[in-house]
Design a protein around this motif. Structure first.
Motif, PDB file in Angstrom:
ATOM      1  N   ILE A 236      14.785   4.783  -2.327  1.00 54.19           N
ATOM      2  CA  ILE A 236      13.374   4.433  -1.814  1.00 54.19           C
ATOM      3  C   ILE A 236      12.148   4.629  -2.712  1.00 54.19           C
ATOM      4  O   ILE A 236      11.327   3.916  -3.118  1.00 54.19           O
ATOM      5  N   SER A 240       9.777   2.089  -4.871  1.00 52.58           N
ATOM      6  CA  SER A 240       8.185   2.228  -4.911  1.00 52.58           C
ATOM      7  C   SER A 240       7.844   2.390  -6.349  1.00 52.58           C
ATOM      8  O   SER A 240       6.808   1.630  -6.795  1.00 52.58           O
ATOM      9  N   ASN A 249       9.490  -1.557   1.970  1.00 51.49           N
ATOM     10  CA  ASN A 249      10.575  -0.428   1.924  1.00 51.49           C
ATOM     11  C   ASN A 249      11.452  -0.509   2.959  1.00 51.49           C
ATOM     12  O   ASN A 249      12.358  -0.468   2.969  1.00 51.49           O
ATOM     13  N   THR A 304      16.501  -4.325  -5.901  1.00 48.40           N
ATOM     14  CA  THR A 304      16.451  -4.459  -4.745  1.00 48.40           C
ATOM     15  C   THR A 304      17.857  -5.168  -4.351  1.00 48.40           C
ATOM     16  O   THR A 304      18.813  -4.702  -3.348  1.00 48.40           O
TER      17      THR A 304
END
Length: 390
Positions: A236, A240, A249, A304
């Protein structure tokens, strides 16, 4: 997904409780790294300490709750107590003013998980057979991950609308937690009659000596794998750092859980058909491949995509590993076996998160991800020593 006919009601009710619990816990977990770094000003090493201590605490208690449930010859009381502790401790994270308070509350939350997990997995093993155990654990895992999908999606929606703060969102986590806890009260469990014949009272040393040698080899392999399997909260943070917007997120975390939801059922079902070991080996190999990719990909959307694909690892391994433990455990030592299984993961959890946090802070996340992949490959070599039986 068509619901299999041979799955007991007990598994479905435990799955429902896990669903609502994960709506609560994973909704919080999807924003906890942001809460720590942006609201409380904590760094990545603090996150490593919090998650490492939390998961190690959980796993240490799992071995004692496993022994305890075998001694009681009951599962449900410990399951209720464990889910209740997590439900009522978790929302107080929203009131924390510094990261040590988050550490303490995560400790209580994971204490509850530690108390409930081994008795719950032993109960699932009690009501299944070698022919449907993988499918049962896979279905339970799918329901668990469905909650982990819905929780972050709800949080992402709330953040997008912009009406509630991170603290308020954490407070609201008590609602699905209470639903989960109330669901557990209707879980059936037959009380075992205590006849005149003396019943063996298991303890850790005696239980270990009676375990299948294959089980002990599995634990050794899992320990090596666990040293490279740090908390996913670091992913996570990396999202960012690569520029993914904060409100996306939780959405990405939820979609990640959706991948686990779909693959868990089929991973468990395939382990019933082809055996546990091939599925675990495939999962660990996939993990190594993904972590090597994490080490080199810098584009946020490719990262991602790989992160979402990473969910397949959990689907292949989680139900297969639990079913493997259930297959090898003696009937009177099932709780103890799951306790030792979880203890092994816990003993590796703290050093794994600390190692990743330290290496990532000193040499960069790329080096830390590469190290995790190497641990997975080493663990696969150990697992190959286990005889190829179902």
């Amino acid at each position: 997904m068509k619901l299999p006919k041979n799955i007991p009601k007990t598994v479905l009710l435990l799955g429902a409780a896990s669903f609502f619990t994960d709506v609560s816990s994973e909704g919080i977990y999807s924003i906890l790294p942001l809460f720590l770094t942006q609201v409380l000003g904590a760094g990545p090493l603090a996150l490593g300490v919090i998650e490492g201590v939390a998961e190690t605490t959980s796993s240490l208690l799992k071995v004692f709750s496993g022994i305890w449930t075998d001694r009681l010859r009951q599962r449900k009381p410990l399951i209720l107590w464990g889910y209740g502790l997590s439900t009522f401790a978790r929302p107080f994270i929203g009131a924390a003013l510094s990261w040590p308070w988050v550490l303490f509350l995560r400790f209580l939350d994971r204490m509850g998980k530690g108390v409930r997990s081994s008795p719950r997995d032993a109960l699932i093993t009690d009501v299944t057979t070698d022919r449907n155990r993988g499918t049962a654990f896979g279905l339970h895992g799918s329901m668990d991950h469905a909650g982990a999908l819905l929780g972050p999606l709800l949080v992402s929606l709330i953040l997008t609308l912009g009406h509630l703060s991170l603290r308020t969102i954490i407070y609201l986590s008590i609602v699905p937690g209470l639903i989960a806890w109330l669901t557990l009260w209707v879980v059936p469990e037959k009380k075992k009659k205590s006849g005149t014949k003396s019943v063996e009272r298991p303890d850790l040393l005696k239980g270990w000596s009676l375990m299948d040698p294959r089980f002990k080899t599995l634990l050794l392999a899992m320990f090596f794998f666990g040293l490279g399997n740090s908390t996913d909260a670091f992913l996570i943070i990396q999202l960012s750092k690569l520029g993914v917007p904060m409100n996306l997120n939780p959405l990405i975390w939820g979609l990640f859980s959706g991948v686990m939801m779909v693959t868990s059922y089929w991973g468990g079902k395939l382990s019933d058909r082809f055996g546990r070991k091939p599925l675990i080996l495939a999962g660990w190999a996939f993990y190594a491949l993904v972590y090597f990719a994490f080490a080199h990909v810098q584009d946020p959307w490719w990262f991602t995509f790989i992160f979402l694909a990473y969910g397949t690892f959990y689907g292949l391994c989680e139900p297969s590993q639990k079913a493997f433990v259930g297959d090898m455990a003696k009937k009177t030592l099932r709780g103890t076996a799951f306790g030792l299984f979880n203890l092994t993961a816990g003993l590796a959890a703290l050093p794994a998160s600390l190692i990743f946090g330290f290496v990532g802070q000193k040499w960069g996340y790329s080096t830390a991800f590469t190290l995790g992949a190497c641990f997975a490959l080493a663990a696969s070599l150990i697992l190959l020593w286990i005889p190829s039986r179902k």
